[in-house]
Design an enzyme around this catalytic site. Structure first.
Site: not given
Length: 258
Positions: A121-122, A139
């Site tokens: 994520h991100d 992440g």
């Protein structure tokens, strides 16, 4: 007309360009948008709020847009955004962002992503990169343009890898990797410049010499990190190929590999 295999399951709310092809048993969710001339193989799952650009090739068993592997995630409508002309090979996993991050995971254009690569994520991935088999990003990782990750490279969360950098096979990247630098080792250390990569991208001998000068300031002159960083930023405007150092150090938060 969109070329969809009869066994594919595509939510009626999904938006696919008429030139998109979809292979057998692929599943595409309601909040997916896919641009022109993208080819999706069999047994692919594309879910979440995912936008995919034009001219991409997505191979069988890829999983794109699944929720982040973050226990703090509570179902927020975060996104995955994929650019144009990317090759995404088998068993890759790209997750959406989180509201505690930037809210989206982003991949640029013309990237070559090999089998079993994981983007958490991100993460933000630039353009023209190569990720060899089993490279994995935790992440909030930022990857610059023209970066090469060797097979089984692992990148710690919040790390930043600068433009034209390269990691060796099974590198463990626990701190930031400056532009143009090669990183190698289980706890990655600098292993010189990615000189061959620079030549392949038509950097001149003068440009490479300029980059080597800043590399020596950072790694060969015995300066502490703060002093080396200040000197590099001061010299970064002396040649166009050095500008990326200023941007890199502006966003570097973990310190660099030493």
């Amino acid at each position: 007309m969109t070329q969809i295999h009869p066994t594919a399951i595509i939510d009626p709310k999904a938006e696919l360009d008429s030139s998109v092809s979809v292979g057998a048993y692929t599943v595409i969710g309601a909040n997916v948008q896919i641009g022109a001339n993208t080819n999706i193989g069999p047994h692919v799952v594309i879910d979440g709020h995912t936008t995919i650009g034009t001219g991409n090739r997505i191979f069988q068993f890829a999983s794109l847009g699944a929720i982040p592997q973050d226990k703090k995630y509570r179902g927020e409508p975060t996104r995955l955004i994929i650019g144009n002309n990317n090759t995404i090979r088998e068993f890759t996993t790209f997750n959406t962002g989180t509201v505690t991050g930037i809210g989206e995971t982003r991949i640029g254009d013309d990237n070559w992503i090999m089998a079993y690569v994981h983007l958490a994520h991100d993460c933000v991935v630039g353009s023209h990169t190569v990720f060899a088999n089993n490279a994995s990003l935790a992440g909030h990782v930022v990857i610059g343009d023209y970066v090469i990750l060797g097979g089984f490279s692992l990148v710690h969360q919040f790390c930043n890898i600068g433009n034209y950098a390269m990691t060796a096979f099974a590198a463990g990247v626990h701190k930031d990797v400056p532009p143009y630098v090669m990183a190698a080792g289980y706890r990655a250390e600098p292993a010189g410049l990615n000189t061959e990569g620079l030549r392949r991208h038509n950097f001149t001998a003068e440009q490479i010499t300029n980059i080597k000068r800043l590399y020596k300031i950072l790694y060969r002159q015995g300066l502490n990190y703060a002093d080396a960083k200040a000197r590099i930023i001061a010299e970064a405007d002396s040649a166009p190929e050095l500008h990326v150092f200023k941007e890199f150090f502006t966003h570097s938060t973990r310190g660099v590999i030493r």
